[in-house]
Design a protein around this motif. Structure first.
Motif, PDB file in Angstrom:
ATOM      1  N   CYS A 417      90.676  17.638  -8.646  1.00 23.39           N
ATOM      2  CA  CYS A 417      89.992  18.137  -9.844  1.00 23.39           C
ATOM      3  C   CYS A 417      88.716  18.907  -9.517  1.00 23.39           C
ATOM      4  O   CYS A 417      88.189  19.629 -10.368  1.00 23.39           O
ATOM      5  N   CYS A 420      89.042  22.439 -10.238  1.00 22.06           N
ATOM      6  CA  CYS A 420      89.461  22.766 -11.599  1.00 22.06           C
ATOM      7  C   CYS A 420      88.247  22.924 -12.517  1.00 22.06           C
ATOM      8  O   CYS A 420      87.237  22.233 -12.365  1.00 22.06           O
ATOM      9  N   ARG A 422      88.180  22.213 -15.679  1.00 21.89           N
ATOM     10  CA  ARG A 422      88.167  21.244 -16.779  1.00 21.89           C
ATOM     11  C   ARG A 422      87.301  20.015 -16.448  1.00 21.89           C
ATOM     12  O   ARG A 422      87.150  19.651 -15.288  1.00 21.89           O
ATOM     13  N   ARG A 424      87.031  15.959 -16.911  1.00 24.38           N
ATOM     14  CA  ARG A 424      88.013  14.883 -17.121  1.00 24.38           C
ATOM     15  C   ARG A 424      87.569  13.883 -18.189  1.00 24.38           C
ATOM     16  O   ARG A 424      86.937  12.877 -17.887  1.00 24.38           O
ATOM     17  N   TRP A 426      89.596  12.031 -19.634  1.00 25.38           N
ATOM     18  CA  TRP A 426      90.426  10.840 -19.416  1.00 25.38           C
ATOM     19  C   TRP A 426      89.782   9.879 -18.415  1.00 25.38           C
ATOM     20  O   TRP A 426      90.133   8.706 -18.365  1.00 25.38           O
ATOM     21  N   CYS A 445      89.593  18.152 -20.291  1.00 27.91           N
ATOM     22  CA  CYS A 445      90.908  17.723 -19.785  1.00 27.91           C
ATOM     23  C   CYS A 445      91.178  16.374 -20.443  1.00 27.91           C
ATOM     24  O   CYS A 445      90.513  15.387 -20.124  1.00 27.91           O
ATOM     25  N   ALA A 448      95.412  13.334 -17.473  1.00 26.97           N
ATOM     26  CA  ALA A 448      95.734  13.761 -16.103  1.00 26.97           C
ATOM     27  C   ALA A 448      96.979  14.650 -16.127  1.00 26.97           C
ATOM     28  O   ALA A 448      97.989  14.294 -16.742  1.00 26.97           O
ATOM     29  N   CYS A 449      96.899  15.793 -15.453  1.00 28.62           N
ATOM     30  CA  CYS A 449      98.035  16.726 -15.464  1.00 28.62           C
ATOM     31  C   CYS A 449      99.112  16.261 -14.476  1.00 28.62           C
ATOM     32  O   CYS A 449      98.863  15.389 -13.626  1.00 28.62           O
TER      33      CYS A 449
HETATM   34 FE1  SF4 Z   1      92.297  19.860 -13.866  1.00 30.77          FE
HETATM   35 FE2  SF4 Z   1      92.696  17.786 -15.443  1.00 30.77          FE
HETATM   36 FE3  SF4 Z   1      94.565  18.416 -13.653  1.00 30.77          FE
HETATM   37 FE4  SF4 Z   1      92.256  17.412 -12.851  1.00 30.77          FE
HETATM   38  S1  SF4 Z   1      93.776  16.368 -14.088  1.00 30.77           S
HETATM   39  S2  SF4 Z   1      93.325  19.174 -11.969  1.00 30.77           S
HETATM   40  S3  SF4 Z   1      90.819  18.256 -14.334  1.00 30.77           S
HETATM   41  S4  SF4 Z   1      93.928  19.668 -15.402  1.00 30.77           S
END
Ligand code: SF4
Length: 469
Positions: A417, A420, A422, A424, A426, A445, A448-449
């Motif tokens: 992450c 990324c 975003r 989190r 979550w 976010c 979790a993706c």
């Molecule tokens: Fe990005 Fe959310 Fe995936 Fe982490 S879980 S890589 S913050 S989209």
């Protein structure tokens, strides 16, 4: 109005995997029957958890772009969409109201009876005179399936299509043969007496099997036609392209969608429309979203990487369609596939000029579902899903992530992450302002993706591997 969502598998590793869904979405979009055609994926974005939020209509038909029923169409997709259904999908599909939208989930395209016509179309490509009775009488059709004891459904589809085509009386004989189980495709000389043999692979796409293992079994060397002497005399074998890549699949999709609902259509989803109205208004004043700068441009809107701000337009490659932009931003500057769109790897050197109508699709291709989710966050209606809930939902090869400790998940997330944009939610990370308030990287976010879920699984597998002991 009615939205159509085509759902594919996608991949974290291979950008080409989404190509077929993009292709058919474009063919169906050109028909102008639906207010919009949206692509969604298991292992790409928009994910199955996000895709319904991106629909502008309250009436949504979802078609799984799979060649047969099985684990994905019966377990993964219904679960991730939140349909509250597991197991075989009834003939008429499933209808549910989710988040104010009526969602109609159909059987996969591959089981539709119209696939017989696609098989026939493939056969006619290699044998254009097929419909002349004297040619048909001398021709045997082989519908070729993968054949695997893990998925009986896929074999049933092959048998059903073979039986239906047999009844149509076009061919001298119709056989169902398989690559990996009996009756195997290599046994065709023992079974077929006709002068012409047309072998149609009932596969979703071109790949290792259709391009290598099947031709090897048939003795084809770099050609789609084989002239051979068999106990029945000289025969010609014609090997076609797979059914799943035929343009007629677009007709199958339309037929499935028509059968899913005779309803006159839904309304504009008000929350969705308001989010995009706000975004568009802000864009006309200049807006930064993630790494993208949106500015007004001669009555239109221009998108570019914000680090390319001020660069002469002649230095940049200009895209005027969302699709052109999509294909560019799926790869980073080194040409590597970007499995998570909000990774800070958006390539530079391009600009896209679009009108208001295309802005949504253009931004959606750069950052799928980001506008909808961020707006929901600012309105306090985005619900975060904690890791244990995401982990508990996993099945199949991902079920093992339920065993990951919080520390293990956090260690993997710290690595994944960090790349990324975003924040989190979550994992209870705080997010203040968002790009709607002028903070470009303010993107939530909520869950979790699948990329992170896969990374946690890989971590657990690596810990258990003998090399690490
Ligand atoms: Fe990005 Fe959310 Fe995936 Fe982490 S879980 S890589 S913050 S989209």
């Amino acid at each position: 109005m009615r939205s159509l969502v085509l759902v594919g598998h996608g991949s974290h590793l291979n950008g080409d995997s989404a190509g077929a869904v993009y292709y058919y979405a474009e063919l169906v979009r050109q028909q102008g029957i639906f207010a919009e055609v949206i692509e969604g994926y298991w292992k790409e974005e928009p994910s199955l958890r996000q895709v319904l939020k991106t629909s502008a209509s309250t009436e949504v038909t979802v078609i799984p772009m799979f060649i047969s029923e099985g684990y994905f169409t019966e377990t993964v997709i219904p679960r991730e969409l939140g349909l509250g259904h597991q197991g075989p999908v009834p003939e008429g599909g499933i209808a549910r109201v989710i988040g104010g939208r009526t969602v109609r989930y159909t059987l996969p395209y591959g089981v539709h009876p119209k696939m017989q016509d696609v098989i026939l179309a493939r056969a006619r490509e290699v044998l254009p005179d097929l419909d002349r009775p004297e040619v048909g009488r001398d021709t045997t059709l082989v519908v070729l399936g993968h054949g695997t004891t893990r998925n009986e459904n896929s074999n049933k589809v092959i048998e059903r299509n073979a039986a239906a085509l047999r009844e149509r009386g076009i061919f001298a004989e119709v056989h169902a043969l398989y690559l990996d189980e009996d009756p195997k495709v290599g046994t065709w000389p023992e079974r077929v007496g006709a002068k012409n043999v047309v072998i149609v692979p009932f596969f979703a796409s071109e790949g290792w099997h259709t391009q290598e293992t099947i031709p090897a079994e048939l003795g084809l060397t770099g050609t789609a036609t084989l002239f051979t002497d068999t106990p029945s005399g000289p025969q010609t074998v014609y090997y076609t392209k797979p059914v799943g890549t035929h343009p007629m699949i677009a007709e199958v999709i339309l037929q499935l969608a028509a059968e899913a609902s005779q309803a006159r259509g839904g309304d504009l989803d008000r929350t969705h429309a308001e989010s995009w109205r706000l975004l568009t208004r802000l864009a006309h004043g200049g807006l930064r979203v993630g790494e993208v700068l949106i500015s007004p441009y001669s009555g239109l809107l221009e998108l570019r990487h914000m680090l390319d701000e001020g660069r002469p337009t002649t230095d940049l490659l200009t895209y005027v369609t969302p699709e052109g932009l999509r294909d560019r931003v799926r790869q980073d500057d080194a040409g590597e596939y970007r499995p998570v769109r909000t990774f800070r790897t958006l390539p530079r050197g391009w600009r896209a000029v679009v009108d208001e109508a295309d802005l949504r699709r253009a931004l959606h291709y750069i950052y799928p579902a980001v506008v909808e989710e961020t707006r929901a966050y600012t309105c306090h209606s985005l619900r975060a899903t904690p890791w244990p809930t995401t982990a508990r939902r996993q099945t199949g090869i991902y079920a093992k992530v339920q065993k990951a400790s919080s520390a293990q998940v956090e260690a993997v997330a710290q690595k994944v992450c960090a790349a990324c944009l975003r924040t989190r939610l979550w994992a209870a990370e705080p997010l203040g302002q968002t790009f709607f308030d002028g903070v470009p990287g303010g993107i939530p976010c909520a869950e979790a993706c699948t990329y992170l879920v896969a990374a946690v699984r890989d971590e657990l597998s690596a810990e258990k591997s003998p090399e690490k002991q």
